[in-house]
Design an enzyme around this catalytic site. Structure first.
Site, PDB file in Angstrom:
ATOM      1  N   PRO A 195      27.872  14.224 102.405  1.00  0.00           N
ATOM      2  CA  PRO A 195      29.285  14.028 102.061  1.00  0.00           C
ATOM      3  C   PRO A 195      29.625  12.552 101.865  1.00  0.00           C
ATOM      4  CG  PRO A 195      29.060  14.349 104.413  1.00  0.00           C
ATOM      5  CD  PRO A 195      27.687  14.558 103.829  1.00  0.00           C
ATOM      6  N   GLY A 196      30.445  12.275 100.872  1.00  0.00           N
ATOM      7  CA  GLY A 196      30.942  10.919 100.670  1.00  0.00           C
ATOM      8  C   GLY A 196      32.459  10.958 100.746  1.00  0.00           C
ATOM      9  N   CYS A 210      46.579  -5.526  81.641  1.00  0.00           N
ATOM     10  CA  CYS A 210      46.932  -5.632  80.244  1.00  0.00           C
ATOM     11  C   CYS A 210      46.344  -4.438  79.508  1.00  0.00           C
ATOM     12  CB  CYS A 210      46.369  -6.940  79.713  1.00  0.00           C
ATOM     13  SG  CYS A 210      47.125  -7.356  78.175  1.00  0.00           S
TER      14      CYS A 210
HETATM   15  N1  LLP Z   1      24.942  13.308  96.849  1.00  0.00           N
HETATM   16  C1  LLP Z   1      24.686  13.043  95.560  1.00  0.00           C
HETATM   17  C2  LLP Z   1      23.338  13.274  95.051  1.00  0.00           C
HETATM   18  C3  LLP Z   1      25.699  12.584  94.721  1.00  0.00           C
HETATM   19  O1  LLP Z   1      25.446  12.346  93.453  1.00  0.00           O
HETATM   20  C4  LLP Z   1      26.988  12.368  95.251  1.00  0.00           C
HETATM   21  C5  LLP Z   1      28.071  11.860  94.418  1.00  0.00           C
HETATM   22  C6  LLP Z   1      27.211  12.638  96.622  1.00  0.00           C
HETATM   23  C7  LLP Z   1      26.157  13.109  97.381  1.00  0.00           C
HETATM   24  C8  LLP Z   1      28.538  12.438  97.275  1.00  0.00           C
HETATM   25  O2  LLP Z   1      29.475  13.275  96.684  1.00  0.00           O
HETATM   26  P1  LLP Z   1      30.934  13.447  97.356  1.00  0.00           P
HETATM   27  O3  LLP Z   1      30.747  14.131  98.682  1.00  0.00           O
HETATM   28  O4  LLP Z   1      31.515  12.094  97.506  1.00  0.00           O
HETATM   29  O5  LLP Z   1      31.711  14.241  96.366  1.00  0.00           O
HETATM   30  N2  LLP Z   1      33.284   8.704  90.998  1.00  0.00           N
HETATM   31  C9  LLP Z   1      33.608  10.099  91.128  1.00  0.00           C
HETATM   32  C10 LLP Z   1      32.646  10.793  92.048  1.00  0.00           C
HETATM   33  C11 LLP Z   1      31.207  10.626  91.635  1.00  0.00           C
HETATM   34  C12 LLP Z   1      30.277  11.321  92.576  1.00  0.00           C
HETATM   35  C13 LLP Z   1      28.884  10.953  92.309  1.00  0.00           C
HETATM   36  N3  LLP Z   1      27.942  11.571  93.177  1.00  0.00           N
HETATM   37  C14 LLP Z   1      35.025  10.237  91.616  1.00  0.00           C
HETATM   38  O6  LLP Z   1      35.715   9.224  91.772  1.00  0.00           O
HETATM   39  O7  LLP Z   1      35.524  11.332  91.818  1.00  0.00           O
END
Ligand code: LLP
Length: 606
Positions: free
Chosen positions: A286-287, A356
């Site tokens: 999780p991120g 801008c």
């Molecule tokens: N594991 C892998 C292999 C991933 O590619 C990602 C995120 C995560 C874990 C973590 O995912 P999470 O739990 O945070 O959803 N910039 C985009 C999100 C890009 C996610 C990329 N990969 C946004 O702002 O929504």
């Protein structure tokens, strides 16, 4: 009781928004705006929910890459997932345990793979057969057997924004399960002596609000695991199911983590049983779900403007540089007045940034008091994920400051970025200005007879507080002695003389240590009555002349951050900011930071 998406310890009362007992107003006062405020206990709590629900959890640091958060995740028992060499270094510098780090990414360079292997990280998640080859070569060169997972693209899509959908077959991530490609990859991985294949990795997508894609992912992977066992006789010990757990930004219903975890783990157990496979140990990554909701962004309103289309814009002091998500994904956020509540009726506003760019819209149709005005503070909820980490310096705007709040106290965890620091990336120094001293002023090496005059000028300069010294600690005769040998291999004392009067001085001295002897430190001062006439520039030119004549390759200096005339002179002469020393000067009235600036004179290629 403040509902999602606000931080767990947020409340709205007579003072406005409070975060862990600290008012938004006082936070903005102390740290400035835009400001990200992190509810530290909330981050910890979310780490714990995951740690209790899953056997092994890696925090995907890309969501918010801050040393403080990396440390918190580690303290709460989480490992770390990195997506680049830079992220890996951030973890190592934060003191993370290398064995708990996994490194994924669809195109890691050989240098990144080398860093991973040498750092003895726990797992490299190999994306494809080409990467397997390169990683195996690196590991063998280092005489290390690197534990890996092999990433497969399960052909499962999540119900999310197209940019956040990664698990489908039409994806740059992982090796497709289709057409025997993944099977071939696993076969090769098993045979590689530098690699120890521990299992498989998948990641369906991000901001998933439903359990269904996770379950379909498990099913797809088990079909493949059975095939791998039947064809290759290989059984995976680890199954990494990625991240992507959705959160609430406005009115979304995020999945309940413990419930989702039980469902996923149960599915893994059932599928393993059904296929007579050992139950693999599950990892999740999780991120967003760790850091999104515990963080709010505070902005200061600068202006309110109604346009003929009927929209009323509220302009704030940040924008797409600190949060690109509304522009990039059409992301929606909850917005509220952060200051004390108003009695006035509310109406709908469009919140725009200061960039801008017409597209620099942070939120549409936001309800705020109709008398919202310059100076008001507004708060965006759930900005902790992919805001700061995707921030840019567009329009030379520095990244915002980040403060943590906990138990009624606030502390700064990331300083506001001074955009001036970006100048140090320029390798091309401007041509040195042609400078001539003003009429009647002579630039020359100091002489013993200048000592008394310099002493009195120096006394006055010190009183202005712009230089390091707070008092003249040396008598005239000390300078008389120094000025006897004013131009040597080691140092130079150069004065600007108006008749017999010293009206400026530059001193340079080479570093003592052999490996830094190519560097000289510079100090410069000009009599207050003789400024803005080019004396500083003329002294600087002569200083460069000395430096070149004795083979000095680099000049360094230190300057107080608010001494703008001096900084501008230094920039004109090609000095760039190389760093800032915090509280490096202790004066009778308090501490001052020092900006370190450097000017390269030698040819870096030579
Ligand atoms: N594991 C892998 C292999 C991933 O590619 C990602 C995120 C995560 C874990 C973590 O995912 P999470 O739990 O945070 O959803 N910039 C985009 C999100 C890009 C996610 C990329 N990969 C946004 O702002 O929504």
């Amino acid at each position: 009781m403040v509902p999602d998406p606000w931080p767990a310890n947020a409340s709205f009362g007579s003072e406005g928004l409070r975060l862990a007992g600290v008012s938004a107003g006082s936070l903005a006062e102390e740290f400035g705006t835009p400001l990200l405020v992190m509810d530290e206990d909330d981050v910890r709590a979310r780490c714990r929910v995951f740690a209790e629900a899953f056997p092994r959890v890696l925090y995907a640091i890309k969501a918010f890459t801050a040393a403080t958060i990396i440390r918190i995740a580690q303290e709460e028992g989480l490992g770390l997932l990195v997506a680049s060499g830079g992220e890996l270094e951030a973890c190592l510098r934060a003191g993370a345990d290398a064995a708990g780090i996994a490194f994924h990414g669809n195109n890691k360079s050989d240098r990144e793979l080398e860093l991973a292997v040498r750092s003895r990280i726990g797992l490299v998640i190999a994306d494809n057969p080409d990467e397997l080859e390169r990683l195996d070569a690196v590991a063998r060169r280092e005489s290390i057997v690197q534990p890996i997972l092999f990433r497969v693209a399960p052909g499962v899509s999540g119900d999310t924004h197209a940019y956040l959908d990664t698990g489908g077959l039409d994806s740059k991530f992982g090796t497709p399960l289709a057409e025997g490609q993944a099977l071939d990859g696993v076969k090769r991985a098993i045979a590689m002596p530098g690699l120890d294949l521990r299992g498989l990795h998948t990641h369906v997508g991000s901001q998933l609000l439903d359990s269904e894609p996770f379950i379909r992912d498990v099913d797809a992977v088990f079909d493949f695991l059975a095939e791998v066992r039947d064809v290759l006789g290989y059984e995976a010990g680890i199954l990494d199911l990625g991240g992507g757990f959705g959160v609430s930004y406005t009115d979304e219903q995020p999945p309940d983590v413990p419930q989702l975890a039980s469902a996923m783990l149960e599915e893994v157990r059932l599928r393993a049983e059904e296929r007579r496979l050992p139950v693999p140990s599950v990892i999740v990554e999780p991120g967003r779900s760790i850091v999104a909701n515990p963080v709010v962004t505070l902005y200061r309103v600068g202006g309110v403007k109604e346009v003929p289309s009927g929209r009323t814009f509220v302009a704030v002091d940040g924008g797409m540089s600190d949060n690109i998500r509304p522009v990039l994904y059409g992301a929606k956020y909850s917005v509220a007045l952060a200051g004390p509540p108003r009695d006035s009726a509310s109406m709908r506003f469009t919140i725009v940034g200061m960039h801008c760019e017409s597209g620099d819209v942070l939120a549409e149709s936001v309800e705020l008091p109709e008398d919202i005005r310059p100076g008001d503070l507004i708060a965006f909820a759930a900005t902790g994920a992919y805001g700061y980490s995707m921030a840019s310096n567009y329009n030379r705007v520095g990244r915002p400051a980040v403060a943590a709040v906990e138990g009624g106290a606030a502390r700064l965890v990331l300083r506001r970025e001074d955009p001036g620091i970006l100048d140090r990336l320029a390798t091309d120094s401007p041509p040195e200005p042609v400078t001539r001293p003003p009429h009647g002023v002579e630039i020359r090496a100091a002489q013993p007879r200048d000592a008394a005059s310099f002493h009195s000028m120096w006394t006055e300069v010190i009183e202005e507080g712009l230089v390091r010294s707070q008092e003249v600690s040396r008598p005239v005769r000390h300078y008389r002695m120094l000025f006897r040998r004013a131009w040597t291999e080691r140092s130079a004392w150069i004065v600007a003389a108006f008749g017999e009067r010293v009206v400026g001085l530059v001193s340079l001295s080479r570093e003592e240590h052999p490996v830094t002897a190519h560097v000289a430190s510079l100090g410069i001062s000009v009599d207050a009555g003789f400024r803005r006439r080019g004396i500083g520039g003329a002294l600087m030119s002569e200083a460069f002349k000395w430096a070149r004549s004795v083979g000095v390759e680099k000049i360094m200096l230190s300057v107080y951050p608010d001494n703008h005339p001096a900084i501008s002179l230094y920039r004109k002469f090609g000095f760039v900011e190389e760093g800032r020393l915090v509280a490096q000067s202790k004066k009778s009235y308090g501490y001052l930071d020092e900006i370190m600036m450097g000017r390269w004179l030698g040819d870096p290629q030579a």
